[in-house]
Design an enzyme around this catalytic site. Structure first.
Site, mmCIF file in Angstrom:
data_model
loop_
_atom_site.group_PDB
_atom_site.id
_atom_site.type_symbol
_atom_site.label_atom_id
_atom_site.label_comp_id
_atom_site.label_asym_id
_atom_site.label_seq_id
_atom_site.Cartn_x
_atom_site.Cartn_y
_atom_site.Cartn_z
ATOM 1 C CB CYS A 1 60.959 15.838 13.234
ATOM 2 S SG CYS A 1 61.318 17.012 14.559
ATOM 3 C CG HIS B 1 65.206 16.721 11.157
ATOM 4 N ND1 HIS B 1 64.077 17.007 10.425
ATOM 5 C CD2 HIS B 1 65.015 17.280 12.367
ATOM 6 C CE1 HIS B 1 63.238 17.716 11.163
ATOM 7 N NE2 HIS B 1 63.783 17.894 12.348
ATOM 8 C CD GLU C 1 64.989 15.983 7.090
ATOM 9 O OE1 GLU C 1 64.991 14.810 7.489
ATOM 10 O OE2 GLU C 1 64.313 16.885 7.619
#
Lengths: 251, 194
Positions: free
Chosen positions: B77, B175, B177
């Site tokens: 990001c 992202h 994650e």
């Protein structure tokens, strides 16, 4: 293409989910982490946790819950309920929340939005607005819709955007709990007025209500609680039907 | 395997740590130069505002260290944006690893872009096993345009770089994650295939 988001909302009290949930495959219907994991698996795009506890232990319990949710699920989630300071937000983000949602505290002290945006960035600050129609105009209400103000919904939404909020979560108190559909006229007006994403909340009862709020309400995301908790609508089925209606969704 | 997440006080890194843990690895947070240099894999996270994040990197001297790292580095990001030459956000210079200027989305789309979008045109082993048009989660107001270093693109009113690569440096705008199973697979590729 950016997809429309489906967001189940979990009400939390003292670290447990409240209101009923009707998941037969849950070992413990009150465990928010377990419920969150099921929603993530079923295709929810995001989750919102709304903390309604009023105890002094609230902060610690909520931070622990956020930590366990972040540890377990691999989709984004927002935490709201009684957040009123930079310190509150700092604790929640450090424990793994992706976004926080502020509501009454922002109306009482609008500078809070600027302070949070300056410290954490727009992307994680959601401003929730509860409103209902009073004599034909939409007025902002506080404390979960209980306390009326003279503030106009659209004026406030514009101010919230100008102060740097990344997203608006609009709940129509007139529609919430009715299962008669979202407040699409007000939503469409909001969505045209501001250039940040708008999440529709209040009134979901059927799949067609979601279709309507994306098509007519111009919503970027739709939030609902009981229709998901009671399995009246399965997220997979919902998304398949939205796709058939030509609405971009992640499947 | 020693995995270090660069800790420079910019944003939420707990989620990345957890995502790595779910893959069966441990990551440490560190701002220690030696520890970062000695890692097998380095993750360079970031959320928030570009110029203040760059100021933090400069204050700790990490702005000089990161571009010289030799092991695989993954910027996520804002981390990816800071690896570019400059950013329009706060008019700041970046680390200059990718020869790109990060700019703001036009007013024709809602800013920030928040939600799930598709990646296409994917290249390199970072995306090994990932189908074209997979969905990934993004939250951003600024983007890196297309370039020879682009290894995945996405479309939000215009086509932009969803991922970049140059030598040992990788960057993803999304992202991983938070991008469900697709994101976990991409992180796993970075840790085990790259």
């Amino acid at each position: 293409m950016l997809t429309k988001r489906i967001i189940p909302c979990l009400d939390i009290k003292d670290g447990r989910t409240v209101k009923g949930v009707n998941f037969v495959d849950l070992r413990d219907a009150g465990d928010p982490v377990e419920l969150a994991a099921i929603y993530a698996k079923e295709g929810a795009d995001e989750l919102v946790f709304l903390d309604i506890s009023a105890t002094e232990e609230k902060r610690k319990t909520l931070a622990e819950l956020v930590y366990h949710v972040a540890e377990t699920i691999n989709i984004p989630f927002t935490v709201g309920g009684g957040i009123s300071s930079v310190e509150d937000v700092d604790i929640l983000l450090k424990n793994g929340a992706d976004k926080v949602s502020i509501n009454s505290s922002a109306v009482k002290r609008p500078e809070l939005i600027n302070e949070l945006v300056a410290k954490f960035g727009s992307q994680c600050i959601v401003v929730a607005i509860d409103a209902k129609q009073v004599n034909g105009s939409w007025k902002v209400h506080l404390v979960g819709g209980k306390v009326p103000t003279e503030i106009d919904l659209f004026d406030w939404a514009k101010e919230v955007e100008e102060r740097g909020a990344g997203e608006i979560l609009f709940t129509s108190m007139d529609h919430d709990g009715t299962k008669n559909g979202f407040a699409n006229d007000a939503l469409a007006k909001l969505s045209d007025l501001v250039n940040i994403p708008v999440i529709a909340s209040g009134g979901a009862g059927s799949v067609s209500h979601f279709t309507d709020t994306f098509k007519n309400g111009k919503a970027d995301a739709a939030l609902a609680a009981s229709v998901f908790h009671f399995k009246e609508i399965e997220i997979n089925d919902l998304k398949n039907e939205l796709k058939e209606e030509g609405i971009p969704v992640r499947i | 395997m020693k995995i270090v997440i660069i800790d420079y006080g910019a944003g939420n890194i707990q989620s990345i740590k957890f995502a790595i843990k779910r893959l069966g690895f441990e990551a440490v947070l560190s701002h220690d130069v030696m520890e970062i240099q000695n890692a097998d894999k380095v993750i360079f996270p970031g959320v928030g505002e570009a110029s203040s994040a760059m100021a933090k990197l400069r204050a700790s001297g990490l702005d000089k260290i990161i571009p010289q790292l030799k092991q695989p580095v993954l910027g996520i990001c804002l981390g990816m944006q800071l690896m570019c030459k400059s950013s329009e956000e706060g008019n700041t210079l970046g680390l200059g690893i990718f020869d790109l200027d990060v700019v703001k989305f036009p007013k024709t789309v809602k800013v920030p872009q928040i939600g799930w979008n598709q990646i296409t045109g994917i290249k390199t082993d970072l995306f090994k096993g990932i189908p074209d048009k997979s969905y990934i989660y993004l939250v951003h107001s600024f983007y890196a345009p297309l370039d020879v270093e682009t290894i995945a693109t996405s479309d939000y009113g215009l086509i932009y770089s969803a991922a970049l690569q140059k030598d040992n440096f990788f960057g993803v705008q999304f992202h991983p994650e938070k991008s469900s199973d697709v994101g976990s697979e991409i992180l796993k590729n970075f840790l085990t295939v790259i």
